[in-house]
Design a protein around this motif. Structure first.
Motif, PDB file in Angstrom:
ATOM      1  N   GLU B 139     -74.654 -38.198  61.038  1.00  0.00           N
ATOM      2  CA  GLU B 139     -73.483 -39.013  61.320  1.00  0.00           C
ATOM      3  C   GLU B 139     -72.195 -38.326  60.892  1.00  0.00           C
ATOM      4  OE1 GLU B 139     -74.253 -42.953  59.795  1.00  0.00           O
ATOM      5  OE2 GLU B 139     -76.200 -42.829  60.854  1.00  0.00           O
ATOM      6  N   ALA B 140     -71.163 -38.505  61.734  1.00  0.00           N
ATOM      7  CA  ALA B 140     -69.901 -37.783  61.552  1.00  0.00           C
ATOM      8  C   ALA B 140     -69.266 -38.067  60.191  1.00  0.00           C
ATOM      9  CB  ALA B 140     -68.935 -38.147  62.671  1.00  0.00           C
ATOM     10  N   ASP B 141     -69.498 -39.270  59.635  1.00  0.00           N
ATOM     11  CA  ASP B 141     -68.842 -39.591  58.366  1.00  0.00           C
ATOM     12  C   ASP B 141     -69.507 -38.898  57.167  1.00  0.00           C
ATOM     13  OD1 ASP B 141     -71.151 -41.013  58.076  1.00  0.00           O
ATOM     14  OD2 ASP B 141     -70.204 -42.998  58.000  1.00  0.00           O
ATOM     15  N   ARG B 142     -70.537 -38.086  57.439  1.00  0.00           N
ATOM     16  CA  ARG B 142     -71.160 -37.333  56.354  1.00  0.00           C
ATOM     17  C   ARG B 142     -70.584 -35.919  56.242  1.00  0.00           C
ATOM     18  NH1 ARG B 142     -75.918 -39.880  54.634  1.00  0.00           N
ATOM     19  NH2 ARG B 142     -75.654 -38.512  52.842  1.00  0.00           N
ATOM     20  N   ILE B 143     -69.569 -35.623  57.050  1.00  0.00           N
ATOM     21  CA  ILE B 143     -69.050 -34.251  57.149  1.00  0.00           C
ATOM     22  C   ILE B 143     -68.538 -33.706  55.810  1.00  0.00           C
ATOM     23  CG2 ILE B 143     -66.676 -34.952  57.853  1.00  0.00           C
ATOM     24  CD1 ILE B 143     -66.812 -32.507  59.842  1.00  0.00           C
ATOM     25  N   ASP B 144     -68.019 -34.595  54.952  1.00  0.00           N
ATOM     26  CA  ASP B 144     -67.472 -34.113  53.685  1.00  0.00           C
ATOM     27  C   ASP B 144     -68.457 -34.215  52.523  1.00  0.00           C
ATOM     28  OD1 ASP B 144     -64.977 -33.357  54.736  1.00  0.00           O
ATOM     29  OD2 ASP B 144     -64.390 -35.474  54.819  1.00  0.00           O
TER      30      ASP B 144
END
Lengths: 227, 256
Positions: B139-144
């Motif tokens: 999921e994109a919100d795990r990028i950081d």
């Protein structure tokens, strides 16, 4: 299209006293475009073995197995893969797929593999699934959870997605109801009409009579028979 | 067609013991080859020799480079080989932590490889990183987040994204599904198969799992005691094995 010249096959069981089991000798025949040839013979006579030898799944011990000019018996893996992609289709009795891939894509895959545009491939897959009565709400699911009959129909749809010039069919009508059986026979007739060379195993006698132009009894190739 | 990789007479000894010997094959663009064999059969040694992580005692590994055509990578200078390792080659390790930087965010792990090939624009890097996270189903919100906060399966998918972001032509994989539970394995296999087809990748996959090679590999090489005992089309080697060892290997698989 398909020609066997003096093909023999034996299995060597290295871990069981190196027993050598000869299963086939001097198999020679030819299948022309537009023909549908039935392999006959008792269970264990070597019908499936012969089919697998033509597909390159089993290695012939000797002889030539020519499919569209390529000798499958000694071809390189990539030549056989190219042949399977473009020329030689095989509908086995069992569906073997990667888990999670939706049915529609499973059926479209042979077309995608030869570079067909995605929407064209998916349209063709949809029309085949419709003809074989796979309900549309199942198309987005993986066929691994389907019933045996449904899986077989998916397998057939996949096998007929691309118009292969040569097709191998292993009991394509087994475990199908009357209506679906007729659809499959029609698909075979259509393939014959467009000029495909077909080799099949049909235990269903009526089906065999309806679509096959000729029979080859594999018992004739039993070891020690034809001297 | 020129083979992408031509392997000629690769040999590696550890003292008096054979790591691998007399290994030769050609790999063509788009082909996926599996190497199977039990632990200690020399398959990982071979893979590491091919990928330039180990120096073979003998033999050539000729890669069809973009700029100079077929070139022996064993004889290449170290910087040249490293450049190849960042661009046209990728290596997926069995343990994701060997292939990831655990102290850098997921986006950073993907971005680092892009920067290594000269990408400098932060926005581009971040977009590409988030695109690749999506492709490997993270999921994109795990990028950081750092990979330390990821499950084993996610780490492995991140490692694959990091490796494939630069569009390599040849991927080496060492037991890519080892240590993952079966449902995660299935997902990873499906993902790898899709990526291989979409990107037209060639790959060499070392594994001891015959089900994995049946699904992923076009061709199969069977190794025992450092030697290749059998090679051919995957389904042919598995369904009609000719060598005693392959027959034993195939018949030892438990049916489910």
């Amino acid at each position: 299209m398909i020609e066997l010249v003096d093909v023999s096959k034996s299995f060597t069981l290295h871990n069981q006293g190196s027993a050598v089991i000869p299963v086939m000798e001097r198999a020679s025949f030819k299948v022309e475009p537009g023909e549908c040839v039935a392999l006959t013979g008792a269970s264990g006579a070597g019908k499936s073995t012969l089919m697998r030898v033509i597909y390159g799944n089993y290695i012939a011990a000797s002889g030539q197995v020519l499919v569209a000019g390529l000798n499958v018996a000694n071809a390189e893996p990539r030549e056989i893969l190219a042949l399977r992609r473009e020329t030689l289709g095989y509908v086995s009795q069992f569906l073997r797929v990667v888990p999670r891939v939706p049915t529609l894509e499973v059926v479209a895959e042979p077309l995608l593999d030869i570079g067909t545009e995605k929407h064209v491939a998916l349209d063709k897959a949809a029309s085949l699934l419709r003809r074989l009565n796979i309900p549309e709400h199942l198309w987005t699911l993986s066929p691994t959870t389907f019933s045996g009959g449904e899986q077989q129909r998916v397998n057939i749809a996949r096998g007929f997605a691309h118009d292969y010039p040569a097709i191998l069919l292993d009991e394509p009508t087994a475990s199908l109801d009357a209506q679906n059986r007729q659809t499959v026979l029609t698909l075979i007739e259509e393939a014959k009409y467009r000029g495909a060379a077909i080799v099949g195993i049909f235990h269903d006698l009526d089906a065999r009579r309806q679509v096959c132009t000729r029979e080859i009894n594999v018992s004739d190739f039993a070891p020690g028979m034809a001297a | 067609m020129t083979p992408l990789l031509q392997v000629e007479g690769i040999q590696k000894h550890y003292g008096a013991r054979i790591g691998c010997a007399d290994v030769s094959f050609d790999l063509y663009p788009g082909e996926v080859m599996g190497i199977v064999g039990e632990s200690g059969s020399g398959k990982s040694t071979l893979l590491n020799c091919l990928a330039g992580h180990l120096e073979p005692d003998m033999g050539r590994v000729i890669f069809d480079t973009r700029t100079n055509g077929p070139t022996d990578t064993v004889a290449m200078s170290e910087p040249e080989r490293r450049l190849l390792g960042r661009t046209d080659w990728a290596f997926v390790h069995q343990h994701a932590r060997d292939g990831l930087r655990m102290s850098v965010s997921a986006g950073g792990n993907i971005g680092e490889r892009l920067m290594a090939v000269g990408e400098r624009h932060y926005g581009n890097i971040r977009n590409k990183a988030s695109d690749w996270l999506g492709r490997v189903e993270i999921e994109a919100d795990r990028i950081d987040n750092r990979p330390t906060a990821f499950s084993g399966g996610m780490q492995q998918r991140l490692q694959i994204a990091r490796n494939l972001v630069t569009g390599p032509r040849l991927v080496f994989m060492d037991e890519p599904t080892g240590g993952l539970d079966v449902s995660v394995q299935a997902r990873l296999l499906d993902l790898l198969r899709g990526l291989v087809r979409e990107m037209g990748l060639s790959a060499i996959i070392v594994t001891h799992d015959l089900a994995v090679v049946r699904l992923l590999a076009d061709r199969l090489m069977v190794m025992k005691d450092g030697h290749v005992v059998e090679a051919g089309l995957t389904d042919q080697v598995l369904d009609d094995p000719q060598h005693a060892y392959t027959q034993l290997l195939v018949s030892s698989v438990l049916q489910v």
